[in-house]
Scaffold this active site. Structure first.
Site, short mmCIF file in Angstrom:
data_model
loop_
_atom_site.label_atom_id
_atom_site.label_comp_id
_atom_site.label_asym_id
_atom_site.label_seq_id
_atom_site.Cartn_x
_atom_site.Cartn_y
_atom_site.Cartn_z
N SER A 1 61.62 46.37 132.08
CA SER A 1 60.50 45.80 131.34
C SER A 1 60.99 44.61 130.53
CB SER A 1 59.89 46.86 130.41
OG SER A 1 58.70 46.39 129.84
N ASP A 2 60.09 43.65 130.31
CA ASP A 2 60.42 42.48 129.52
C ASP A 2 59.16 42.05 128.77
OD1 ASP A 2 62.61 40.38 129.11
OD2 ASP A 2 60.83 39.16 129.48
N THR A 3 59.35 41.62 127.52
CA THR A 3 58.22 41.24 126.68
C THR A 3 58.42 39.83 126.15
OG1 THR A 3 57.84 43.53 126.04
CG2 THR A 3 56.89 41.85 124.61
N GLY B 1 56.08 42.59 131.15
CA GLY B 1 56.26 42.86 132.57
C GLY B 1 56.81 44.26 132.77
#
Length: 186
Positions: A66-68, A103
């Protein structure tokens, strides 16, 4: 089925534990250099890179990346390098609405890939300079994209959100649960 979270984030660990207690954590070593592409595509790509990096070490596991990213005025606000940069970011967000893109990538041992991104609109209230100084004094802004944590003292700065609260924290819980359920990992 073994589940591996490709993140060192305590927040993501906490959120995944809402779905299952049966997972391991393996921080990803992935190149997070941004490309010139739509931001939704970028957070999804970075999420997948993280999951792929961990899957190389755990080929028989379901790997979650995950990416923010926080964005306003076409600018990407990452983690501030110091308190001055954090203050600058928070002043830019003050009294305005910005977007948080998160994501998600779930890779399966059989080569399957489930990816998505969420977009949540967060509106800050018009907080005072004294409130800004008090928030900076907590130290919380220094390790958060956009210089705030919605789940911590940063909640005091927020007027409202439109979208997924958990995505702002860093992991879209309901979509992740649906994917893990559908692939029979939980």
């Amino acid at each position: 089925m073994e589940i591996v979270l490709a993140s060192a984030s305590p927040r993501r660990r906490e959120l995944l534990s809402l779905i299952t207690e049966h997972f391991t954590v393996c921080p990803a070593d992935a190149d997070e250099t941004l490309r010139d592409a739509p931001l939704g595509e970028e957070v999804t790509r970075l999420s997948r890179l993280k999951a792929e990096a961990v899957q190389a070490q755990h080929p028989n596991a379901v790997c979650i990346g995950s990416d923010t990213m926080v964005t306003i005025d076409g600018l990407r606000l990452g983690k501030p390098k110091d308190a001055d940069e954090a203050a600058s970011m928070l002043r830019r967000l003050r009294g305005r609405t910005h977007e948080v893109l998160t994501g998600l990538a779930v890779l399966t041992p059989d080569g399957g890939a489930h990816t998505l991104h969420t977009c949540t609109r967060v509106t800050f209230r018009d907080f005072t300079e004294d409130e800004l100084a008090a928030y900076l004094a907590t130290g919380e802004p220094l390790d958060k994209a956009g210089a705030y944590g919605i789940q911590g003292h940063g909640a005091l700065l927020i007027k409202g959100i439109e979208g997924d609260y958990y995505s702002v924290m860093g992991l879209p819980v309901a979509p992740l649960y649906t994917i893990l359920r559908d692939i029979h990992a939980v």
